[in-house]
Design an enzyme around this catalytic site. Structure first.
Site, PDB file in Angstrom:
ATOM      1  N   GLU A 163       0.819  -1.215   0.000  1.00 39.57           N
ATOM      2  CA  GLU A 163       0.000   0.000   0.000  1.00 39.57           C
ATOM      3  C   GLU A 163       0.852   1.265   0.000  1.00 39.57           C
ATOM      4  O   GLU A 163       1.257   1.757   1.053  1.00 39.57           O
ATOM      5  CB  GLU A 163      -0.942   0.013   1.221  1.00 39.57           C
ATOM      6  CG  GLU A 163      -1.830   1.262   1.243  1.00 39.57           C
ATOM      7  CD  GLU A 163      -2.763   1.353   2.456  1.00 39.57           C
ATOM      8  OE1 GLU A 163      -2.613   0.560   3.400  1.00 39.57           O
ATOM      9  OE2 GLU A 163      -3.629   2.229   2.445  1.00 39.57           O
ATOM     10  N   LYS A 187      -2.543  -2.106  -3.069  1.00 39.58           N
ATOM     11  CA  LYS A 187      -3.578  -1.237  -2.482  1.00 39.58           C
ATOM     12  C   LYS A 187      -3.205   0.212  -2.725  1.00 39.58           C
ATOM     13  O   LYS A 187      -2.476   0.815  -1.923  1.00 39.58           O
ATOM     14  CB  LYS A 187      -3.734  -1.529  -0.985  1.00 39.58           C
ATOM     15  CG  LYS A 187      -4.735  -0.629  -0.279  1.00 39.58           C
ATOM     16  CD  LYS A 187      -5.136  -1.168   1.078  1.00 39.58           C
ATOM     17  CE  LYS A 187      -6.047  -0.192   1.796  1.00 39.58           C
ATOM     18  NZ  LYS A 187      -6.705  -0.791   2.970  1.00 39.58           N
TER      19      LYS A 187
HETATM   20  P1  13P Z   1      -9.420   4.127   4.213  1.00 35.67           P
HETATM   21  O1  13P Z   1     -10.247   3.326   3.229  1.00 35.67           O
HETATM   22  O2  13P Z   1     -10.234   4.718   5.328  1.00 35.67           O
HETATM   23  O3  13P Z   1      -8.500   5.090   3.525  1.00 35.67           O
HETATM   24  O4  13P Z   1      -8.486   3.092   4.974  1.00 35.67           O
HETATM   25  C1  13P Z   1      -7.921   2.071   4.274  1.00 35.67           C
HETATM   26  C2  13P Z   1      -6.637   1.688   4.881  1.00 35.67           C
HETATM   27  O5  13P Z   1      -6.433   0.560   5.267  1.00 35.67           O
HETATM   28  C3  13P Z   1      -5.577   2.717   4.973  1.00 35.67           C
HETATM   29  O6  13P Z   1      -4.375   2.116   5.328  1.00 35.67           O
END
Ligand code: 13P
Length: 341
Positions: A177, A222
Site C-alpha cells: 500500500e 492497495k
Molecule cells: P481508508 O479506506 O479509510 O483510507 O483506509 C484504508 C486503509 O487501510 C488505509 O491504510
C-alpha cells in the site's frame, strides 16, 4: 501444507468481494470513536469490531478478508470465540497490519517513512500461527509545495519491498500500500498532479519489488485513486475513473492478480461510484476491488453510536455499504440503489 500465495491472493479479490480494512491503530480508532462520543477501551473496540465481524450476510457475501490490528488478531468476542474463528466461520480470510506507522523522516521535513522492519520476520511467524494469511504495510506520500521528494519515495518503496519479501517467505500474501494522500495538508493539488505523483510512486514500487524478488502473482496492490486533493475536489466520477485506470495500466504488471483501493477520505458514495465506473467502463487485466476502511465503516459507526441496542442497525448499515461496494467491484452499482435503501 501451506496454502499457495497465488491462491490466497486470488481469493482476496474474487467474485465481487473485497477487503474490510478494520486495522485502525489504537490512536486512529480513538479518533473514529471521538466522532460518536465513545471512549476507546479494549472492550469498546472489541464490541465495535464484533458488530462488524458478526454481520453475517455482509461477511459471507461481500467480504473476502479482514485486515486486523494486532490487538484484534489475538482478541476474543464477548462469548470467548477468537475473532479469527468468527472471521473464518464466515468464509473470510484474516489478515494483519504489520507496519508500525508512518514516522517523521529525518532530513525530510513534511515527509514520513513507515517503520516496522526490525523483528518483522519473527512477528510474521507468530501472525501466521494465529491464522493470518495476508498482511498490510502502508507507505505514505504527501503532496505539497516541493513534495514529494525522490528520497522519501525511494525510502518508502524499498521498505514496502523488504516487507513484501518477508511476508512471502512466511507464507503470507503482502498487500503493498503506497498511499499518495488526498487528505494531507494543504490538499489543494489537482488531479493531474496526483496522476503524476501516483505514476512516479508506482513505477518506483514495482521496480523495488522486482529487485527484492517479490512474486507479483502472490501479492495485492492497495493504491489510492487518482483524484484531486480534498480541498480542491472538482473532477467528475468519469475523470477519476479514467485517470486512475490510465496510471494503473501504465505501471502495474498484469501478473498482479488484484488491486484493492483504499478510500482515503472520499465520501462513502464517491468511493463506490469511482470503483464502479472503473469496472464498468474499462477492459482491465486485474481484478479491481475495495479495501476500504472509512468507505465501509463510516455509516455503520454512526448507526451503531456505541449503543448495544443499535447493533442490528449498525450491521444493516455495514451490510448495505458492503453490498454497494460489491456491486461496484462488478461494475453494476447504480446511484438509485442508494436511495432505494
Ligand atoms: P481508508 O479506506 O479509510 O483510507 O483506509 C484504508 C486503509 O487501510 C488505509 O491504510
Amino acid at each position: 501444507m501451506r496454502e499457495r500465495l497465488e491462491d490466497i491472493a486470488v481469493a482476496m479479490v474474487a467474485n465481487g468481494k473485497g477487503l474490510l480494512a478494520a486495522d485502525e491503530s489504537t490512536s486512529t480508532i480513538k479518533k473514529r470513536f471521538d466522532t460518536i462520543g465513545l471512549e476507546s477501551t479494549e472492550t469498546s473496540r472489541r464490541d465495535y469490531r464484533e458488530m462488524l465481524f458478526r454481520a453475517d450476510e455482509a461477511m459471507k457475501k461481500y467480504i473476502s478478508g479482514v485486515i486486523l490490528y494486532e490487538e484484534t488478531l489475538f482478541q476474543k468476542a464477548a462469548d470467548g470465540t477468537p475473532f479469527v474463528d468468527v472471521i473464518k466461520a464466515a468464509g473470510s480470510i484474516p489478515g494483519i497490519k504489520v507496519d508500525c506507522g508512518a514516522k517523521p523522516m529525518a532530513g525530510f521535513p513534511g515527509e514520513t517513512i513507515t517503520e516496522g522492519l526490525d523483528g518483522l520476520r519473527e512477528r510474521l511467524d507468530s501472525y501466521y500461527k494465529a491464522g493470518a494469511r495476508f498482511a498490510k504495510w502502508r507507505g505514505v506520500i504527501a503532496i505539497a509545495d516541493g513534495l514529494p521528494t525522490w528520497g522519501a519515495i525511494k525510502a518508502n518503496s524499498q521498505a514496502l519491498a523488504r516487507y513484501a519479501a518477508l511476508c512471502q517467505e512466511a507464507g503470507i500474501v503482502p498487500i503493498v500500500e503506497p498511499e499518495v494522500l488526498m487528505d494531507g495538508a494543504p490538499g489543494t493539488h489537482d488531479i493531474a498532479k496526483c496522476a503524476e505523483v501516483t505514476e512516479w510512486v508506482l513505477r518506483t514500487v514495482f521496480t523495488d519489488l522486482y529487485d527484492a524478488r517479490v512474486s507479483l502473482e502472490g501479492m495485492i496492490l492497495k493504491p489510492n485513486m487518482v483524484i484531486d486533493g480534498k480541498n480542491l475536489r472538482k473532477a467528475s466520477v468519469e475523470e477519476v475513473a479514467e485517470r486512475t485506470v490510465q496510471v494503473l495500466k501504465a505501471t502495474v504488471p498484469s501478473a498482479v492478480p488484484g488491486i484493492a483501493f483504499l478510500s482515503g477520505g472520499q465520501t462513502v458514495e464517491e468511493a463506490t461510484a469511482h470503483l464502479s465506473a472503473m469496472n464498468a467502463g474499462f477492459d482491465l487485466p486485474w481484478e479491481l476491488t475495495y479495501s476500504y476502511g472509512r468507505g465501509l465503516q463510516d455509516s455503520a459507526l454512526k448507526a451503531w453510536g456505541g449503543r448495544p441496542e443499535n447493533v442490528a442497525a449498525g450491521q444493516r448499515a455495514f451490510t448495505h455499504r458492503a453490498r454497494m461496494n460489491s456491486l461496484a467491484a462488478l461494475g453494476t452499482w447504480k446511484e438509485d440503489l442508494e436511495r432505494a435503501a
